[in-house]
Design a protein around this motif. Sequence first.
Motif, mmCIF file in Angstrom:
data_model
loop_
_atom_site.group_PDB
_atom_site.id
_atom_site.type_symbol
_atom_site.label_atom_id
_atom_site.label_comp_id
_atom_site.label_asym_id
_atom_site.label_seq_id
_atom_site.Cartn_x
_atom_site.Cartn_y
_atom_site.Cartn_z
ATOM 1 N N ILE A 127 -30.065 -26.294 16.284
ATOM 2 C CA ILE A 127 -29.022 -26.235 15.604
ATOM 3 C C ILE A 127 -28.440 -27.442 16.073
ATOM 4 N N THR A 128 -28.008 -28.387 14.876
ATOM 5 C CA THR A 128 -27.264 -29.630 14.743
ATOM 6 C C THR A 128 -25.707 -29.316 14.953
ATOM 7 N N VAL A 129 -24.709 -30.098 15.392
ATOM 8 C CA VAL A 129 -24.268 -30.050 15.774
ATOM 9 C C VAL A 129 -23.411 -31.516 15.397
ATOM 10 N N GLY A 130 -22.184 -31.008 14.153
ATOM 11 C CA GLY A 130 -21.637 -32.242 13.704
ATOM 12 C C GLY A 130 -20.148 -33.060 14.719
ATOM 13 N N ALA A 131 -20.005 -32.269 15.694
ATOM 14 C CA ALA A 131 -18.765 -31.985 16.034
ATOM 15 C C ALA A 131 -18.254 -31.732 17.262
ATOM 16 N N ALA A 132 -18.521 -31.881 18.727
ATOM 17 C CA ALA A 132 -18.010 -31.567 20.387
ATOM 18 C C ALA A 132 -16.980 -30.081 19.555
ATOM 19 N N ASP A 133 -16.539 -30.137 18.892
ATOM 20 C CA ASP A 133 -16.164 -28.363 18.787
ATOM 21 C C ASP A 133 -17.233 -27.792 18.720
ATOM 22 N N ALA A 134 -18.169 -28.190 17.653
ATOM 23 C CA ALA A 134 -18.995 -27.411 17.725
ATOM 24 C C ALA A 134 -19.969 -27.090 18.522
ATOM 25 N N PHE A 135 -20.276 -27.968 18.897
ATOM 26 C CA PHE A 135 -20.891 -27.816 20.148
ATOM 27 C C PHE A 135 -20.159 -26.618 21.864
ATOM 28 N N GLU A 136 -19.017 -26.560 21.314
ATOM 29 C CA GLU A 136 -18.782 -26.184 22.557
ATOM 30 C C GLU A 136 -17.906 -24.476 22.294
ATOM 31 N N ALA A 137 -18.374 -24.677 20.786
ATOM 32 C CA ALA A 137 -17.370 -22.941 20.138
ATOM 33 C C ALA A 137 -19.900 -22.756 20.448
ATOM 34 N N LEU A 138 -20.827 -23.595 20.415
ATOM 35 C CA LEU A 138 -22.048 -22.677 20.630
ATOM 36 C C LEU A 138 -21.956 -22.306 22.078
ATOM 37 N N ALA A 139 -21.909 -23.219 22.973
ATOM 38 C CA ALA A 139 -21.951 -22.693 24.241
ATOM 39 C C ALA A 139 -21.259 -21.256 24.716
#
Length: 416
Positions: A127-139
């Motif tokens: 999974i490639t994230v394009g924003a810190a928010d997207a990383f947090e949502a996955l976490a």
Amino acid sequence: MTTEGPPIRRLADWDAAALRDRADEYGTPLYVLDQQRVRENVAALRAAFHDEEISYAVKANTVRATLETVAETGLSAECASAGELQRAADAGFDRVRYTAVNPPAGDLDHVVELAADPSREDLDLVITVGAADAFEALARRGYDGPLAIRVNPGVGAGHHAKVTTGDAPKFGVPYDRVSELASEIVDRGFDLVGLHAHAGSGIHDEADLAAHRELVSRMGDLARELGHGLDFLNVGGGLGVPYRPEEEPLDLDSVAEATREAAGELDVRLGIEPGRYVVADAGVLLTTVNTVKPTPETTVVGVDAGMTTLLRPAMYDAYHEIQTLAPDAGERDPITAMIAGPICETADVLGRDRELPRPERGDVLAIGNAGAYGYEMASNYNSRPRPAVVSIGGGEPRLAVERETLSDLTRLEVEQ
């Protein structure tokens, strides 16, 4: 895998009689997709980018028959939505990357569930994230699989401003913030495996290629700077094809060598993600002339395909070559015409100032380079059913997508 076939397939290279047969059998508007040409294009890419990982940008064409063909060649898949990811997995891709832009919650839910599905344990998913928010949502969703970061390198290119992505703020983590996000991902115990960037779509002229090389150079510098044990650096796709007859195809060998030189010495595998180059010249759109209307400005040739069938001319002012398939075309006087569709919009024009043998009602016209972003962008605007798709180049021609009917348009509506 065969590498036979010209560097680009022009519209004149298609068998006119065979296309007429397809139109007679399946009706129009009709997309025809040649799977053998898809294989040839993949082989050409492999010959040039022989050391790089090649991923297919699924958004260019998601018709199941084409996805299965590309999967059989061994390419991995680059997916921009949960739907594309599901289609790629179902079509047989075993290596996929999910590189979404501002992914909706429902998409993330589906992708995380797919990653955890024991029946898909052989699926290599990043999974490639394009924003810190997207990383947090996955976490928050408990995802613990491999991650990559989409970078905004501040360099864009492409055939139109609407598809230039590398310098658009919508796409990716700003270049100077990537190191901070990478450190956070690693510090929190996640497996950061790659970096990704994409200049834009339809890269073809020297200015675009120069911008692409600059993007690759910046991304190479970033990969060396991070040193987080990355596995890959994907520098995007966007390799263009010549839509106009007088345009020359890309010299893939030169592009590949320039890409490697721009990236510099790397401890990670370099990768690209072509979509258009794989499928554009593998498809044509067939359409039937409904009306021929002389006007003071031009002759308007009305056809049964329009902007709901092929959006690119209305959306991007894109040029697609158009030829008649009439058997007696050589005996007719040429005229200059506008080829227009049935949609109630001034923009619904497939070609302006085109020289054609004088069209007649019932003629079938062929529109070239329609394999990429053709059926994929079709819509039901004006309540028009989407066209059928026929697959050739793998045995007998077969229906790949059924033509929608008027009843299909209301099938999902709820009666009050």
